[in-house]
Design a protein around this motif. Sequence first.
Motif, short mmCIF file in Angstrom:
data_model
loop_
_atom_site.label_atom_id
_atom_site.label_comp_id
_atom_site.label_asym_id
_atom_site.label_seq_id
_atom_site.Cartn_x
_atom_site.Cartn_y
_atom_site.Cartn_z
N LYS A 114 0.82 -1.21 0.00
CA LYS A 114 0.00 0.00 0.00
C LYS A 114 0.86 1.26 0.00
O LYS A 114 0.89 2.01 0.97
CB LYS A 114 -0.97 -0.05 1.17
CG LYS A 114 -1.97 -1.19 0.96
CD LYS A 114 -2.82 -1.47 2.16
CE LYS A 114 -3.64 -2.72 1.97
NZ LYS A 114 -2.85 -3.97 1.93
N ALA A 171 -3.92 -1.89 -7.47
CA ALA A 171 -5.26 -1.31 -7.38
C ALA A 171 -5.42 -0.19 -8.40
O ALA A 171 -6.52 0.06 -8.89
CB ALA A 171 -5.51 -0.78 -5.97
N TYR A 172 -4.32 0.48 -8.68
CA TYR A 172 -4.42 1.62 -9.61
C TYR A 172 -3.16 1.72 -10.44
O TYR A 172 -2.04 1.70 -9.90
CB TYR A 172 -4.61 2.92 -8.80
CG TYR A 172 -4.84 4.14 -9.67
CD1 TYR A 172 -6.07 4.37 -10.28
CD2 TYR A 172 -3.82 5.06 -9.88
CE1 TYR A 172 -6.28 5.49 -11.08
CE2 TYR A 172 -4.02 6.19 -10.67
CZ TYR A 172 -5.26 6.40 -11.28
OH TYR A 172 -5.46 7.49 -12.06
N VAL A 197 -5.98 6.12 -3.46
CA VAL A 197 -6.07 4.65 -3.42
C VAL A 197 -5.26 4.13 -2.24
O VAL A 197 -5.69 3.24 -1.50
CB VAL A 197 -5.57 4.06 -4.76
CG1 VAL A 197 -5.22 2.59 -4.61
CG2 VAL A 197 -6.63 4.24 -5.84
N ALA A 200 -7.04 4.90 0.98
CA ALA A 200 -8.19 4.01 1.19
C ALA A 200 -7.75 2.56 1.40
O ALA A 200 -8.59 1.67 1.49
CB ALA A 200 -9.14 4.11 0.00
N ASN A 201 -6.42 2.36 1.45
CA ASN A 201 -5.88 1.03 1.73
C ASN A 201 -6.26 -0.03 0.69
O ASN A 201 -6.43 -1.20 1.02
CB ASN A 201 -6.39 0.53 3.09
CG ASN A 201 -5.27 0.56 4.11
OD1 ASN A 201 -4.09 0.53 3.74
ND2 ASN A 201 -5.63 0.62 5.37
N LEU A 202 -6.40 0.39 -0.56
CA LEU A 202 -6.92 -0.52 -1.57
C LEU A 202 -5.85 -1.39 -2.21
O LEU A 202 -6.16 -2.40 -2.85
CB LEU A 202 -7.66 0.27 -2.66
CG LEU A 202 -8.87 1.07 -2.15
CD1 LEU A 202 -9.47 1.90 -3.28
CD2 LEU A 202 -9.92 0.12 -1.58
N SER A 205 -0.41 1.30 -5.96
CA SER A 205 -0.81 2.29 -6.98
C SER A 205 0.42 2.85 -7.67
O SER A 205 1.44 3.12 -7.04
CB SER A 205 -1.63 3.41 -6.33
OG SER A 205 -0.94 3.97 -5.24
N PRO A 244 -9.73 0.99 -9.18
CA PRO A 244 -10.77 0.34 -8.38
C PRO A 244 -12.09 1.08 -8.56
O PRO A 244 -12.10 2.28 -8.84
CB PRO A 244 -10.25 0.48 -6.95
CG PRO A 244 -9.26 1.58 -6.99
CD PRO A 244 -8.79 1.76 -8.38
N GLU A 246 -14.14 2.15 -6.48
CA GLU A 246 -14.34 3.23 -5.50
C GLU A 246 -13.88 4.61 -5.98
O GLU A 246 -14.42 5.60 -5.59
CB GLU A 246 -13.59 2.92 -4.19
CG GLU A 246 -14.25 1.90 -3.34
CD GLU A 246 -13.69 0.52 -3.63
OE1 GLU A 246 -13.48 -0.22 -2.66
OE2 GLU A 246 -13.46 0.18 -4.80
#
Lengths: 248, 353
Positions: A114, A171-172, A197, A200-202, A205, A244, A246
């Motif tokens: 992350k 994620a991104y 991203v 938001a801990n996705l 990125s 993502p 979101e």
Amino acid sequence: MKKVFTRPRSLKDIPTHYCPGCTHGIVHRLVAEVIDELEIFDRTIGVAPVGCSVFAYNYFDCDMFQASHGRAPAVATGIKRVLPDRVVFTYQGDGDLAAIGTGEIVHAAARGEKFTVIFINNAIYAMTGGQMAPTTLLGQKTTTTPYGRDKEVNGYPVKIAEMLSVLDGTAYAARVSVHDPAHVIKAKKAIKRAFEVQLANLGFSIVEVLSACPTNWGLPPAEALKWLAENMIPYYPLGEHKKPAEVG
Amino acid sequence: MAKILMKGNEAIGEGAVRAGCRYFFGYPITPQSELPHYLAKRLPEVGGVYLQSESETAAINMVYGAAGAGARVMTSSSGPGISLMQEGISYLAGAELPCVIVNMIRGGPGLGNIAPAQSDYFQATKGGGHGDYRVIVLAPASVQEIIDLMQVAFDLADRYRNPVMVAGDGILGQMMEPVELGEEKEIQIPPRPWAATGRMGGEKKLINSLYIVPEELEQHNLKLARKYALIAEREQRWEEYRLGGAKLVLVAFGTAARICKAVVDRCREEGLAVGLIRPITLWPFPQKAFEPVIGEAERFLVVEMNLGQMVEDVRLTVNGRRPVYFYGRCGGMLPVAADVVREVKKLYGGEGQ
Ligand SMILES: Cc1ncc(C[n+]2csc(CCOP(=O)(O)OP(=O)(O)O)c2C)c(N)n1
Ligand code: SF4
């Protein structure tokens, strides 16, 4: 009088060592503006690479690490595992990320680390004297491809944003350019999303930024930007290669 | 407190956890794999992080990041993996970051084999990576000593802001011995005002080893040299075994030293005045151990599980005042006590010179 333009808090007020017309400076500013706007300056930790931007740690006013060539994603992994509530970013060139550090970037992405990667693709090893990078275009002349990059000898340029976007931990992944104001604005949006991203801990990125190196391309600054638009963008399509739901 | 039976590699893990280490990054290699196995279970129990990296290069750089962010952190490997870590170790030393690196040495060069050896002595003590730097190297000789030295290793790393290497070998890693773990203590990790943890309202911090201006790098190197001199003065550690009146002094570390203890006992039984110096710190080399015995000792015999590496440090220490001999086995072969006794008898009293 209302101030409409000012130096970002996250960038120090000192002259940089970059060549005239180098777009490293623009990208620094965009990253700094995003850090300011997201109000994360105090908890951001940056990792500087080896390459022309090795002194990035002098310009960003947040806490910084200098990493060995290509290893910034591993260093960032160590930092983020110890301090999961901090915002961590690496800033890496294409020699750094797409050659010596390929292992580190692929596995950091695969693990879904992350943190956010700002990846400067200027199609060349700039600092060491304009040698071929993995991202050097076919036919492009460099000091180690004096007859132009030949796919039979050196293979094909690597498309990092696409490559990393197929990993589940990513994620991104976006590719942007900074060759004109409209694209600079889009680039900033992508950088902001990448940080969001992370916040938001996705997952992992990355923003790949097509960047100019007038010095090693042997072109005046304005022509370098034109060369980027005409030659790099067709091979390296811009856009968000993975995002993502979101962040829309 | 009751003794429990423990494997050397697992003892390293338990010793590290008890010393307050909460982060481990590593890549599998024989003969140290029981250590990551152990920590993969143990670290989550104490709220720590175990992460298997994609390579040793990545592992040591994760250590760099974690150490710079203020953690007590460790990695472990063996020969070929330690070679891959050397770039990172040089950066850690340059940036003055504390960490512990375990090397359970196997036979080399190249892929060599997985049998116990001491052939990474040069690599551990003479730098290994690029540049003018030093790493503190500890060499335990028993499972109990491993437990005790892990605390020492982390404390030294913190005290001097320097990487510390714990060097063992396959035998030490694999053997089981009864150990006393003692009370589990609450570990206070010393404050790290230099760590880059995000400014959080404070000053900017930088973890770095780049000094582009020659004058500045020279000043940095000289500062490191003063630190290394201080370590050399203060941190020499060794064990003496039946040194009283010894005319021939054996010098050996780790597993080779255990074999040499048996040699000393046999020789003493036969009336030969033989003793042993066992360096516990390989760097700094315990030169102080030699001064008191050099008057009486007529000759030194260095026994190693390599082709003669520490013998060079013994020669530098003895500095021509006494003859220094060498006996070693390599490739994973062990110096057998009977062979060393034969060697001692050849040299004792000056015969065979
Ligand atoms: C281990 C290692 N190998 C090689 C180098 C030399 N080196 C310094 S910068 C560089 C290339 C950097 O290129 P890139 O990452 O594309 O950054 P740019 O200079 O183009 O911004 C190389 C090969 C080094 N410092 N360390
Ligand atoms: S050499 Fe190229 S990349 Fe490096 S600072 Fe100059 S223009 Fe920028």
